[in-house]
Design an enzyme around this catalytic site. Structure first.
Site, PDB file in Angstrom:
ATOM      1  CB  THR A 220       3.607   1.584  -0.561  1.00 45.88           C
ATOM      2  OG1 THR A 220       2.565   2.435  -1.013  1.00 45.88           O
ATOM      3  CG2 THR A 220       4.375   2.322   0.529  1.00 45.88           C
ATOM      4  CB  SER A 264       0.171   7.442   6.596  1.00 48.87           C
ATOM      5  OG  SER A 264       0.730   6.214   6.137  1.00 48.87           O
ATOM      6  CE1 TYR A 266       2.077   0.098   4.959  1.00 52.47           C
ATOM      7  CE2 TYR A 266       1.123   1.874   3.660  1.00 52.47           C
ATOM      8  CZ  TYR A 266       1.677   0.609   3.745  1.00 52.47           C
ATOM      9  OH  TYR A 266       1.841  -0.125   2.602  1.00 52.47           O
ATOM     10  CG  HIS A 267       2.321   5.597   2.948  1.00 48.72           C
ATOM     11  ND1 HIS A 267       1.074   5.837   3.459  1.00 48.72           N
ATOM     12  CD2 HIS A 267       2.130   4.975   1.760  1.00 48.72           C
ATOM     13  CE1 HIS A 267       0.154   5.377   2.597  1.00 48.72           C
ATOM     14  NE2 HIS A 267       0.771   4.852   1.569  1.00 48.72           N
ATOM     15  CE  LYS A 270       4.682  -1.445   3.188  1.00 51.62           C
ATOM     16  NZ  LYS A 270       4.829  -2.861   2.862  1.00 51.62           N
TER      17      LYS A 270
HETATM   18  N1  USQ Z   1      -9.929   7.511  -0.485  1.00 52.39           N
HETATM   19  C1  USQ Z   1     -11.160   8.095  -0.720  1.00 52.39           C
HETATM   20  N2  USQ Z   1     -12.251   7.477  -0.211  1.00 52.39           N
HETATM   21  C2  USQ Z   1     -12.201   6.323   0.504  1.00 52.39           C
HETATM   22  C3  USQ Z   1     -10.946   5.731   0.732  1.00 52.39           C
HETATM   23  C4  USQ Z   1      -9.822   6.364   0.223  1.00 52.39           C
HETATM   24  O1  USQ Z   1     -11.253   9.138  -1.366  1.00 52.39           O
HETATM   25  O2  USQ Z   1     -13.258   5.836   0.934  1.00 52.39           O
HETATM   26  C5  USQ Z   1      -8.718   8.136  -1.057  1.00 52.39           C
HETATM   27  C6  USQ Z   1      -7.633   8.465  -0.049  1.00 52.39           C
HETATM   28  O3  USQ Z   1      -7.837   9.728   0.507  1.00 52.39           O
HETATM   29  C7  USQ Z   1      -6.371   8.351  -0.896  1.00 52.39           C
HETATM   30  C8  USQ Z   1      -6.719   7.317  -1.948  1.00 52.39           C
HETATM   31  O4  USQ Z   1      -8.135   7.192  -1.933  1.00 52.39           O
HETATM   32  O5  USQ Z   1      -6.122   9.559  -1.544  1.00 52.39           O
HETATM   33  C9  USQ Z   1      -6.122   5.945  -1.713  1.00 52.39           C
HETATM   34  O6  USQ Z   1      -6.495   5.516  -0.423  1.00 52.39           O
HETATM   35  P1  USQ Z   1      -6.475   3.955  -0.023  1.00 52.39           P
HETATM   36  O7  USQ Z   1      -7.016   3.836   1.353  1.00 52.39           O
HETATM   37  O8  USQ Z   1      -7.089   3.135  -1.076  1.00 52.39           O
HETATM   38  O9  USQ Z   1      -4.931   3.634  -0.117  1.00 52.39           O
HETATM   39  P2  USQ Z   1      -3.714   4.069   0.814  1.00 52.39           P
HETATM   40  O10 USQ Z   1      -4.117   4.519   2.148  1.00 52.39           O
HETATM   41  O11 USQ Z   1      -2.888   4.998   0.002  1.00 52.39           O
HETATM   42  O12 USQ Z   1      -2.980   2.700   1.018  1.00 52.39           O
HETATM   43  C10 USQ Z   1      -3.186   1.570   0.158  1.00 52.39           C
HETATM   44  C11 USQ Z   1      -2.779   0.319   0.896  1.00 52.39           C
HETATM   45  C12 USQ Z   1      -1.312   0.419   1.221  1.00 52.39           C
HETATM   46  C13 USQ Z   1      -0.515   0.674  -0.025  1.00 52.39           C
HETATM   47  C14 USQ Z   1      -1.035   1.881  -0.750  1.00 52.39           C
HETATM   48  C15 USQ Z   1      -0.415   2.112  -2.085  1.00 52.39           C
HETATM   49  O13 USQ Z   1      -3.555   0.164   2.054  1.00 52.39           O
HETATM   50  O14 USQ Z   1      -0.887  -0.783   1.837  1.00 52.39           O
HETATM   51  O15 USQ Z   1       0.801   0.898   0.355  1.00 52.39           O
HETATM   52  O16 USQ Z   1      -2.440   1.707  -0.995  1.00 52.39           O
HETATM   53  S1  USQ Z   1      -0.210   3.816  -2.401  1.00 52.39           S
HETATM   54  O17 USQ Z   1      -1.497   4.499  -2.253  1.00 52.39           O
HETATM   55  O18 USQ Z   1       0.310   3.944  -3.703  1.00 52.39           O
HETATM   56  O19 USQ Z   1       0.671   4.300  -1.365  1.00 52.39           O
END
Ligand code: USQ
Length: 503
Positions: A220, A264, A266-267, A270
């Site tokens: 990720t 997190s 989770y991260h 990875k």
């Molecule tokens: N966020 C909001 N509002 C929401 C949901 C999320 O502002 O209702 C924000 C979060 O705070 C964060 C961002 O949007 O800053 C991304 O959150 P997300 O829930 O879309 O993604 P994340 O938790 O980072 O994880 C997701 C996948 C994970 C993958 C990752 C890629 O669930 O499997 O590894 O995206 S990355 O974000 O590049 O790590």
């Protein structure tokens, strides 16, 4: 771009079984073999009659490789997908099957169970696996060899891998949710156990059963975090001209793994996988592409769109919904879109269809023995607040929806304002990836699917699972509203993401 892998040779081919008098385990990642008379010879598993020969035949010259839309492809390539029932796994199985690969896969339905634990369901209805398999056969003529196996059950996985002898293994069998891993000790431990130990088990099985197969492992972009200094996020490994300067002295960083700063538990799992896969490539000459994938979104691939029974899942609950998918779901429900904190967080994104294109290209251009390589699988960088604006704009212009945006207390511990520079050069330049869909286009497709009466009803049934209650602090409390505003009413603030795609 079609022939991007034409000049790769048997050296990259998973059908080539190494022979000769080379002790691979002693060579590390170097191809310079010093032993006297050492010579790398191979035997082709597909054409054993050829005997032993040097691994020099190119894909364009080899009759086992044929030209297609994604470059040369190994005929009937045997690809095993771990986590085949998931959002990505199912979409990939159909795409590969349609391209003529022999697809096999395992799953233990953990994702279905976790979403049920949250009290939610996939809002796009999906079939049971038996019915999915039946529909894949009926609609696309694809026979998927499925086995219900938990990757933690190493005996069963080993047995299945031995039976299939895969030429590529796609590892999607991990919990993908950051919030799920932050619920409590039980959830954090379960995620790390499944992800880290599951992957470690897969590596040991590959060493014994399928050492020449390539491992396409899903990591990720969140492994890197978002450095406040704005340091570019290279593709996992520092380029050869990167250097560390300190107190008037200078060292090369070229070839070293780049720093990780996961966001997190989770991260963190990875990041641990990264090290385990990297080591396995070193010790046993396994080969792997570790994919640092951005936040995924969307509903569409050509294959899943063909028949309702072939749809892939779509989650919007606080644990498993990713931000773009959640915003479209909220817009359909008439809820203000939930920005966590300031909304100036910048993330890397990619649509489902584009992510599948990248995967196919990586599978058809395998790495060399012992090669551990990282690709940043990304098609655009967006601020969370800009995504809310884009969803509101598409919702209003194309579907007449009046959408509001709300900022709520951030349940996570993350920087809410930071620069972000991402390097993603390998997929476009070395593998021929071309972005096929824009954020706006895919958001429009998502509205079309989510506004269907059956899907909208399923959304309404689970509306209560949307607001975040899982906080990184451990507190179990719904986030309070900070502000509600109209789209288009805010001045642009903060940093803009920089995506480096050029050669
Ligand atoms: N966020 C909001 N509002 C929401 C949901 C999320 O502002 O209702 C924000 C979060 O705070 C964060 C961002 O949007 O800053 C991304 O959150 P997300 O829930 O879309 O993604 P994340 O938790 O980072 O994880 C997701 C996948 C994970 C993958 C990752 C890629 O669930 O499997 O590894 O995206 S990355 O974000 O590049 O790590």
């Amino acid at each position: 771009m079609a022939c991007i892998n034409a000049k790769k040779t048997c050296w990259n081919c998973p059908a080539a079984k190494f022979k000769g008098n080379v002790d691979f385990t002693a060579c590390g990642q170097s191809r310079n073999i010093e032993a006297e008379n050492a010579q790398i010879m191979i035997e082709c598993r597909r054409r054993p009659g050829l005997g032993h020969f040097e691994p020099t035949i190119t894909f364009e010259d080899c009759p086992e490789w044929e030209e297609g839309d994604y470059g040369y492809m190994l005929k009937n390539m045997k690809v095993m997908i771990l986590g085949i029932d998931g959002y990505l796994g199912w979409a990939l199985a159909l795409k590969l099957g349609k391209l003529g690969c022999k697809v096999s896969g395992v799953d233990n339905y953990w994702r279905r169970d976790c979403v049920a634990e949250k009290g939610s369901h996939t809002v796009v209805p999906i079939e049971r696996m038996t019915d999915r398999l039946h529909a894949a056969r009926e609609v696309h003529g694809i026979d998927i060899n499925f086995r219900r196996i938990d990757v933690m059950d190493r005996d069963k996985l080993r047995e299945f891998m031995d039976e299939v002898k895969p030429e590529a293994i796609v590892h999607y069998a991990e919990c993908p949710s950051a919030p799920y891993s932050m619920v409590d000790a039980k959830h954090a431990i379960k995620v790390q156990e499944n992800n880290v130990l599951g992957t470690l088990g897969v590596l040991f099985i590959m060493k014994d059963i399928a050492p020449e197969a390539s491992l396409i492992k899903l990591g990720t972009m969140g492994e890197y975090g978002a450095p406040l200094t704005g340091r570019p996020l290279f593709e996992g490994i520092f380029p050869s001209d990167a250097a560390l300067e300190w107190k008037g002295r200078k060292w090369s960083l070229g070839g070293e793994l780049t720093p990780r700063d996961p966001v997190s538990f989770y991260h963190c799992s990875k990041v641990q996988d990264t090290f385990n896969v990297y080591e396995a490539c070193k010790y046993w000459w396994l080969r792997s592409y570790d994919i640092m994938q951005g936040v995924i979104y969307g509903v569409h691939t050509d294959e899943i769109a063909t028949d309702p029974r072939l749809k892939t899942r779509f989650d919007m609950d606080e644990w498993f919904g990713t931000v773009v998918n959640r915003f479209v779901a909220q817009a359909v429900l008439g809820m203000p879109l939930t920005i966590y904190g300031r909304g100036e967080q910048i993330r890397a994104f990619i649509a489902l269809d584009d992510a599948m294109q990248c995967m196919v290209r990586l599978i058809f251009s395998p790495p060399e023995p012992g090669q551990y390589d990282v690709v940043n699988q990304v098609s655009g960088l967006f601020k969370v607040s800009d995504i809310a604006e884009a969803v509101a704009r598409v919702g209003k212009e194309k579907f007449g929806l009046e959408i509001k945006i709300q900022r709520i207390e951030n349940p996570r511990v993350e920087s809410e304002k930071h620069p972000l520079e991402v390097v993603s050069k390998k997929l476009p330049n070395e593998f021929g990836f071309e972005q096929g869909v824009t954020l706006e286009k895919e958001v429009e497709r998502m509205f079309e699917v989510l506004l269907q009466p059956e899907v909208k009803k399923r959304l309404e049934e689970k509306k209560h699972t949307i607001m975040p209650k899982t906080r990184w602090s451990g507190m179990k409390k719904e986030s309070g509203t900070l502000e509600v505003y109209e789209p288009g009413s805010k001045e642009k603030e903060g940093f803009e993401g920089v995506l480096r795609r050029g050669a």
